[in-house]
Write a protein that holds these residues in place. Structure first.
Motif, PDB file in Angstrom:
ATOM      1  N   PRO A   1      31.274  57.074  24.232  1.00 21.99           N
ATOM      2  CA  PRO A   1      32.089  58.379  23.774  1.00 21.99           C
ATOM      3  C   PRO A   1      32.852  57.977  22.743  1.00 21.99           C
ATOM      4  N   LEU A   2      33.404  58.926  21.676  1.00 17.08           N
ATOM      5  CA  LEU A   2      34.221  58.718  20.533  1.00 17.08           C
ATOM      6  C   LEU A   2      35.677  58.361  20.969  1.00 17.08           C
ATOM      7  N   TRP A   3      36.265  59.003  22.103  1.00 18.14           N
ATOM      8  CA  TRP A   3      37.596  58.534  22.638  1.00 18.14           C
ATOM      9  C   TRP A   3      37.591  57.267  22.946  1.00 18.14           C
ATOM     10  N   PHE A   4      36.556  56.663  23.665  1.00 12.88           N
ATOM     11  CA  PHE A   4      36.456  55.273  24.002  1.00 12.88           C
ATOM     12  C   PHE A   4      36.465  54.297  22.697  1.00 12.88           C
ATOM     13  N   VAL A   5      35.580  54.585  21.699  1.00 16.34           N
ATOM     14  CA  VAL A   5      35.343  53.759  20.725  1.00 16.34           C
ATOM     15  C   VAL A   5      36.913  53.785  20.029  1.00 16.34           C
ATOM     16  N   VAL A   6      37.539  54.978  19.696  1.00 12.53           N
ATOM     17  CA  VAL A   6      38.810  54.981  18.964  1.00 12.53           C
ATOM     18  C   VAL A   6      39.829  54.223  19.576  1.00 12.53           C
ATOM     19  N   LEU A   7      40.118  54.330  21.102  1.00 10.01           N
ATOM     20  CA  LEU A   7      41.010  53.301  21.864  1.00 10.01           C
ATOM     21  C   LEU A   7      40.516  51.948  21.697  1.00 10.01           C
ATOM     22  N   GLN A   8      39.368  51.608  21.716  1.00 12.50           N
ATOM     23  CA  GLN A   8      39.213  50.132  21.672  1.00 12.50           C
ATOM     24  C   GLN A   8      39.184  49.645  20.523  1.00 12.50           C
ATOM     25  N   ILE A   9      38.738  50.295  19.373  1.00 13.11           N
ATOM     26  CA  ILE A   9      39.026  50.005  17.880  1.00 13.11           C
ATOM     27  C   ILE A   9      40.417  49.870  17.594  1.00 13.11           C
ATOM     28  N   ALA A  10      41.113  50.657  18.143  1.00 10.56           N
ATOM     29  CA  ALA A  10      42.690  50.737  17.851  1.00 10.56           C
ATOM     30  C   ALA A  10      43.386  49.494  18.503  1.00 10.56           C
ATOM     31  N   GLY A  11      42.764  48.826  19.721  1.00  6.86           N
ATOM     32  CA  GLY A  11      43.195  47.608  20.222  1.00  6.86           C
ATOM     33  C   GLY A  11      42.661  46.546  19.436  1.00  6.86           C
ATOM     34  N   ALA A  12      41.527  46.755  18.924  1.00  5.50           N
ATOM     35  CA  ALA A  12      40.940  45.476  18.113  1.00  5.50           C
ATOM     36  C   ALA A  12      41.796  45.223  16.896  1.00  5.50           C
ATOM     37  N   LEU A  13      42.150  46.371  16.205  1.00  7.85           N
ATOM     38  CA  LEU A  13      42.920  46.442  15.133  1.00  7.85           C
ATOM     39  C   LEU A  13      44.395  45.998  15.394  1.00  7.85           C
ATOM     40  N   ALA A  14      44.927  46.260  16.510  1.00  6.57           N
ATOM     41  CA  ALA A  14      46.336  45.687  16.954  1.00  6.57           C
ATOM     42  C   ALA A  14      46.106  44.087  17.079  1.00  6.57           C
ATOM     43  N   LEU A  15      45.154  43.627  17.476  1.00  5.90           N
ATOM     44  CA  LEU A  15      44.910  42.355  17.732  1.00  5.90           C
ATOM     45  C   LEU A  15      44.596  41.486  16.361  1.00  5.90           C
ATOM     46  N   ALA A  16      44.037  42.112  15.401  1.00  7.96           N
ATOM     47  CA  ALA A  16      43.288  41.511  14.380  1.00  7.96           C
ATOM     48  C   ALA A  16      44.455  40.904  13.623  1.00  7.96           C
ATOM     49  N   PRO A  17      45.533  41.392  13.280  1.00  2.50           N
ATOM     50  CA  PRO A  17      46.543  40.452  12.375  1.00  2.50           C
ATOM     51  C   PRO A  17      46.843  39.025  13.131  1.00  2.50           C
ATOM     52  N   THR A  18      46.795  38.728  14.326  1.00  3.43           N
ATOM     53  CA  THR A  18      46.839  37.573  14.961  1.00  3.43           C
ATOM     54  C   THR A  18      46.170  36.486  14.464  1.00  3.43           C
ATOM     55  N   ALA A  19      44.815  36.852  13.867  1.00  4.03           N
ATOM     56  CA  ALA A  19      43.941  35.883  13.229  1.00  4.03           C
ATOM     57  C   ALA A  19      44.603  35.244  11.946  1.00  4.03           C
ATOM     58  N   PHE A  20      45.480  36.190  11.358  1.00  6.35           N
ATOM     59  CA  PHE A  20      46.141  35.793  10.077  1.00  6.35           C
ATOM     60  C   PHE A  20      47.222  34.958  10.362  1.00  6.35           C
ATOM     61  N   ILE A  21      47.925  35.358  11.310  1.00  4.14           N
ATOM     62  CA  ILE A  21      49.230  34.531  11.654  1.00  4.14           C
ATOM     63  C   ILE A  21      49.072  33.381  12.370  1.00  4.14           C
ATOM     64  N   VAL A  22      47.844  33.141  13.190  1.00  7.10           N
ATOM     65  CA  VAL A  22      47.879  31.935  13.947  1.00  7.10           C
ATOM     66  C   VAL A  22      47.164  30.939  12.896  1.00  7.10           C
ATOM     67  N   ASN A  23      46.481  31.253  11.937  1.00  4.10           N
ATOM     68  CA  ASN A  23      45.627  30.635  10.678  1.00  4.10           C
ATOM     69  C   ASN A  23      46.440  30.159   9.660  1.00  4.10           C
ATOM     70  N   ARG A  24      47.628  30.452   9.751  1.00  2.00           N
ATOM     71  CA  ARG A  24      48.691  30.052   8.533  1.00  2.00           C
ATOM     72  C   ARG A  24      48.834  28.532   8.547  1.00  2.00           C
ATOM     73  N   PRO A  25      48.675  27.939   7.416  1.00  2.00           N
ATOM     74  CA  PRO A  25      49.062  26.393   7.278  1.00  2.00           C
ATOM     75  C   PRO A  25      50.124  25.950   8.192  1.00  2.00           C
ATOM     76  N   GLU A  26      51.262  26.723   8.004  1.00  2.00           N
ATOM     77  CA  GLU A  26      52.418  26.106   8.682  1.00  2.00           C
ATOM     78  C   GLU A  26      52.331  26.159  10.348  1.00  2.00           C
ATOM     79  N   LEU A  27      51.869  27.277  10.810  1.00  2.00           N
ATOM     80  CA  LEU A  27      51.470  27.214  12.295  1.00  2.00           C
ATOM     81  C   LEU A  27      50.249  26.098  12.805  1.00  2.00           C
ATOM     82  N   ARG A  28      49.388  25.913  11.626  1.00  2.00           N
ATOM     83  CA  ARG A  28      48.313  24.911  12.109  1.00  2.00           C
ATOM     84  C   ARG A  28      48.753  23.860  11.973  1.00  2.00           C
ATOM     85  N   ALA A  29      50.027  23.411  11.171  1.00  2.00           N
ATOM     86  CA  ALA A  29      50.699  22.071  10.924  1.00  2.00           C
ATOM     87  C   ALA A  29      51.359  21.605  12.269  1.00  2.00           C
TER      88      ALA A  29
END
Length: 146
Positions: free
Chosen positions: A112-140
């Protein structure tokens, strides 16, 4: 000449203010992801109790999202204390999970659409972590063992 203490060097990198800030931000983003997973779980439980149709696919997706939020938060805490193995797993989860959620939830008519919207909102909340944890200074902060 004495060799530098590897443990001390690793601890120094983990305790740097920029590293601490990065992990605090990641923890907050994972908590937001977890809040969306709890919201989906609550709605699914309420619908089920009310006798509405809740498919096993919805239960599986809900349980999987909740479990991944709990595990990701735990791994983030462990990584913030200096565990390279946990950091590597957070890096992988941060990239794979949002893509998987969006891909699976985009199957037309499966959920259902409500389900998709809530799950994708959660995924979009998590997505910035990929950029943060892969920054060179954190990898170092987590050099490969030699």
């Amino acid at each position: 000449m004495a060799t530098p203490n590897r443990t001390t060097a690793a601890t120094d990198r983990i305790t740097r203010p920029d590293t601490r800030r990065a992990f605090n931000t990641v923890k907050k983003l994972v908590m937001i992801y977890g809040a969306f997973s709890v919201a989906v779980l609550v709605v699914v439980v309420v619908l089920s109790v009310m006798g509405r149709e809740v498919t096993s696919f919805m239960w599986g997706r809900t349980g999987g999202m909740f479990a991944s939020a709990v595990v990701t938060y735990w791994l983030t805490v462990v990584a913030s204390r200096g565990a390279r193995w946990a950091y590597i797993r957070v890096r992988i989860i941060a990239v794979v999970v949002p893509i998987a959620i969006i891909a699976i939830d985009s199957i037309p008519g499966a959920l259902p659409l409500w389900f998709v919207v809530l799950q994708i909102a959660g995924a979009l909340a998590l997505a910035p972590t990929a950029f943060i944890v892969n920054r060179p200074e954190l990898r170092a902060a987590f050099p490969k063992a030699r």
